[in-house]
Design a protein around this motif. Structure first.
Motif, mmCIF file in Angstrom:
data_model
loop_
_atom_site.group_PDB
_atom_site.id
_atom_site.type_symbol
_atom_site.label_atom_id
_atom_site.label_comp_id
_atom_site.label_asym_id
_atom_site.label_seq_id
_atom_site.Cartn_x
_atom_site.Cartn_y
_atom_site.Cartn_z
ATOM 1 N N THR A 126 0.756 -1.114 0.107
ATOM 2 C CA THR A 126 0.099 0.025 -0.058
ATOM 3 C C THR A 126 0.955 1.258 0.059
ATOM 4 O O THR A 126 0.576 2.265 -0.476
ATOM 5 N N SER B 11 -9.808 -1.936 -4.583
ATOM 6 C CA SER B 11 -8.867 -1.684 -3.848
ATOM 7 C C SER B 11 -8.128 -2.813 -3.170
ATOM 8 O O SER B 11 -8.790 -4.163 -3.244
ATOM 9 N N TYR C 285 -5.661 0.160 -10.144
ATOM 10 C CA TYR C 285 -5.800 1.088 -8.962
ATOM 11 C C TYR C 285 -4.736 0.783 -7.903
ATOM 12 O O TYR C 285 -4.019 1.452 -7.450
ATOM 13 N N GLN C 286 -4.592 -0.194 -7.247
ATOM 14 C CA GLN C 286 -3.887 -0.873 -6.426
ATOM 15 C C GLN C 286 -3.208 -2.156 -6.495
ATOM 16 O O GLN C 286 -3.064 -2.857 -5.755
ATOM 17 N N GLU D 207 -14.521 0.326 -6.674
ATOM 18 C CA GLU D 207 -14.558 1.538 -6.342
ATOM 19 C C GLU D 207 -15.615 2.277 -7.187
ATOM 20 O O GLU D 207 -15.941 2.071 -8.456
ATOM 21 N N ARG E 191 -13.200 7.773 -3.175
ATOM 22 C CA ARG E 191 -12.318 6.794 -2.489
ATOM 23 C C ARG E 191 -12.209 7.155 -0.948
ATOM 24 O O ARG E 191 -11.477 6.388 -0.182
ATOM 25 N N THR F 77 -9.487 9.636 -0.652
ATOM 26 C CA THR F 77 -8.027 9.700 -0.621
ATOM 27 C C THR F 77 -7.934 11.165 -1.611
ATOM 28 O O THR F 77 -8.771 11.605 -2.022
ATOM 29 N N GLY G 273 -3.982 9.266 -4.142
ATOM 30 C CA GLY G 273 -4.303 8.171 -3.605
ATOM 31 C C GLY G 273 -3.986 7.848 -2.202
ATOM 32 O O GLY G 273 -3.923 6.821 -1.537
#
Lengths: 469, 55
Positions: free
Chosen positions: A80, A236, A372-373, A444, A460, A462, A466
Motif C-alpha cells: 500500500t 482496492s 488502482y492498487q 470502487e 475513495r 483519498t 491516492g
C-alpha cells in the motif's frame, strides 16, 4: 498534511514529460530486479562463511531464509505504501535497504559478528527485496495496458537473471579477495557499493504516465480490456482480499510454485539418482549443467509465457501451466529412467511454467482488479510464494528421505513426490477454473468526468495521489 | 522532508526537452546498463550449460 516522502522522490515529481518513451521504463525495472535477484545466489557464500566462522549449514542458510521471509512480509505489508508513494520512492527504499544490507554484512564478516550478517543481509536486505520486487509492477502495467504480461514478464525475468549475474560475479570476487572473513567482508562491501550504483538508474529513470495517458495507437476512451475476465473497474487492495478471486489466485500461484520448487530444490541429486541404475549415469558436472538449464528455462518462461498470455488470455495460460504441467509430471513418473532426453525436456518445460506463473500473475491481477492498487494486491499475493517455498522442499525432501530409509533407490525416491505434485497442480487447475469476474460490489465508485470535481479520488476518500485522507 | 504536492508536475528532464537523438542515446545507454550485466550472466550460464552435454 506533511508527507514523509522527500519531494524529489514523490510520485508527482516522477510524472513523465511529453514525449517520454515507455520503453525507458523496463530498463528502470530491470535495474532493480537484476540486482535483487542476487538473493538466489546466496549459496555461493555458504561454504566460505561456514569455514571462516565455523558455522553449520543450517546457520549459514539463516540470512537467506530471513531475507525470503522479509521479502514476503515487506511485499505484503509495504504494498500500500508503494502504491501511495510511487515507484521512485519504492525503488529508492529498495536500493538503500538492499545495498545497506551488504554493507552491514561486510561489517559483520570483518568483525566476526555473524548476527550482523543475518541482520544486514536477512532483515534489512530482505526489506529491499520485497519493496523492490513489487516496485515497478503497477507502473509497468500502467505504461503497457496493451501488453501487461510482456511488461511484467521483462521485469520478473530480471529477478531470475539476477542470480545468473551474481553467482559467477561473487565467486570471482571471493577468488580475488580470498574466502576468509576479510575476503568475504570485502566482497560484501564491493557488492553493496556496485548494487547501490546499479539500482540508482532505476530510481532516476522511472516515470509514471501522466493522467489519461494511453499507448500509441489506442483509441482514446476505449478500454484496452476486452477479455471475459478483464475489467475496466478498480478494486482496492482491502476489497480484493474479500473476493474469492484473490484466494483462487493465491491457491493457483501456491500450487504452481510448489510444483516447480519440487524439481528446482533437488535438481542436481534428482537427475543423478534417477539415472544411477542405467548404462549412462549422470556425473556431477553434467548435473550442474542440468541445474543451469533449469535456470535458463525458468528465466525464459517468465518472458515467453507471460508475453503469450497477452495473446491467449490469463486463464488459458494458467490452464497450460497447471494442466500440461501435471501431464509432464505424469510423464516423468511413468517413464522413469527410460529416456534421459525426455526427462530433461519435461523438467525444463515444468520450470518454464514455474517462471511463467510468477511473471503472469500481476497481469492476471490487473485483469481482475484493475490498475488502482494492483501493486499492493500483488504484494499480498506473494504470501503464496512464501508458503510454497516451505511446502515444495518439505514434500520432496521428506518423501525422498522416507523412501531412502525404506531402502529404495533411483526413481523410487521421487515417484511419490511427483504424484503429490500432480495432485497439487490439479487443485491449482480447479482453482483457476473457479476464477470469475469480480462482483461489482467490490468495485470502487466510478470517476467523475474531467472538470466535474475530484471524482474517484473523492469517492475513495483519498487525495489525488491516492493517499488516504 | 517537504510536502508531497498533489498536483502532478512534469519532471524536469533534459532528455525530454532535447532532440529525438538525445532520447535515442538515453534509450541505448539505459538498455546497455542492464543488458551488459545480463549478457555476462547468460555467457557464464552458457559455459555451465555445456557441462550437461560434455560432463
Amino acid at each position: 498534511m506533511a508527507s514523509l516522502v522527500p519531494d524529489v522522490l514523490a510520485r508527482s515529481r516522477s510524472v513523465a514529460p511529453p514525449g517520454w518513451s515507455r520503453w525507458l521504463v523496463p530498463p528502470a525495472a530491470l535495474a532493480i530486479h537484476l540486482a535483487i535477484g542476487q538473493a538466489y545466489a546466496w549459496s555461493v557464500f555458504k561454504p566460505p562463511l561456514e569455514d571462516s566462522l565455523d558455522l553449520s549449514g543450517t546457520a549459514s542458510a539463516l540470512p537467506f531464509q530471513l531475507a525470503i521471509v522479509m521479502l514476503g512480509l515487506s511485499a505484503a505489508f509495504g504494498g500500500t505504501l508503494v502504491e501511495r508513494n510511487g515507484p521512485r520512492w519504492a525503488m529508492c527504499v529498495s536500493a538503500v535497504c538492499f545495498s545497506s544490507g551488504f554493507l552491514i554484512s561486510a561489517l559483520g564478516a570483518a568483525t566476526g559478528a555473524y548476527w550482523l550478517v543475518v541482520l544486514g543481509y536477512g532483515f534489512v536486505g530482505g526489506i529491499g527485496l520485497g519493496i523492490g520486487y513489487i516496485s515497478p509492477v503497477s507502473t509497468l502495467i500502467k505504461w503497457f495496458p496493451d501488453r501487461p504480461g510482456m511488461a511484467t514478464g521483462i521485469a520478473i525475468m530480471g529477478f531470475g537473471g539476477g542470480a545468473l549475474i551474481a553467482s559467477p560475479w561473487s565467486s570471482q570476487l571471493l577468488s580475488a579477495f580470498g574466502t576468509g572473513t576479510g575476503g568475504i567482508a570485502r566482497t560484501f562491501l564491493v557488492m553493496g557499493v556496485v548494487y547501490a550504483l546499479f539500482m540508482t538508474l532505476g530510481v532516476l529513470l522511472v516515470r509514471v504516465p501522466p493522467e489519461g495517458w494511453e499507448p500509441p495507437g489506442s483509441r482514446p476512451g476505449r478500454p484496452a480490456a476486452s477479455g471475459a475476465l478483464m475489467t475496466t473497474a478498480q478494486v482496492s487492495a482491502r476489497n480484493a482480499l474479500r473476493t474469492p478471486q484473490f484466494w483462487c489466485l493465491w491457491v493457483v500461484l501456491c500450487m504452481n510454485v510448489t510444483a516447480g520448487i519440487g524439481i528446482l530444490e533437488k535438481a542436481a541429486p534428482m537427475i543423478r539418482d534417477f539415472f544411477s541404475g542405467t548404462s549412462t549415469p549422470v556425473g556431477v558436472t553434467a548435473a550442474a549443467g542440468f541445474v543451469s538449464l533449469l535456470s535458463l528455462a525458468n528465466m525464459l518462461g517468465r518472458f515467453v509465457w507471460s508475453s503469450t498470455s497477452d495473446l491467449v488470455g490469463r486463464k488459458n495460460i494458467y490452464r497450460l501451466y497447471l494442466g500440461v504441467g501435471a501431464l509432464l509430471y505424469l510423464a516423468i513418473a511413468s517413464l522413469g529412467d527410460s529416456s534421459k532426453p525426455l526427462f530433461i525436456v519435461c523438467a525444463a518445460v515444468i520450470l518454464s511454467f514455474y517462471g511463467g506463473g510468477f511473471a503472469t500473475v500481476p497481469a492476471y491481477l490487473k485483469d481482475l482488479f484493475g490498475t488502482y492498487q494492483v501493486g499492493a494486491i500483488h504484494g499480498r499475493l506473494l504470501t503464496a510464494w512464501s508458503t510454497a517455498g516451505v511446502l515444495g522442499p518439505l514434500i520432496v525432501n521428506a518423501v525422498a528421505d522416507a523412501r531412502e530409509s525404506a531402502g529404495h533407490t533411483g526413481t523410487d525416491l521421487y515417484t511419490t513426490s511427483f504424484y503429490i505434485m500432480i495432485s497439487l497442480l490439479v487443485v491449482g487447475f480447479v482453482a483457476n477454473e473457479l476464477v470469475r469476474p469480480v462482483h461489482s460490489r467490490y468495485h470502487e465508485p466510478p470517476a467523475a468526468p474531467p472538470g466535474d470535481g475530484p471524482g474517484l479520488a473523492a469517492a475513495r476518500g483519498t487525495d489525488t495521489e491516492g493517499t488516504p485522507r | 522532508m517537504s510536502q508531497d504536492n498533489s498536483a502532478p508536475r512534469p519532471a524536469a528532464d533534459p532528455a525530454a526537452d532535447g532532440p529525438a537523438r538525445g532520447r535515442g542515446v538515453l534509450m541505448a545507454c539505459c538498455w546497455l546498463w542492464v543488458g551488459l550485466p545480463f549478457g555476462y550472466g547468460l555467457y557464464e550460464l552458457g559455459l555451465k550449460l555445456k557441462q550437461l552435454f560434455t560432463g
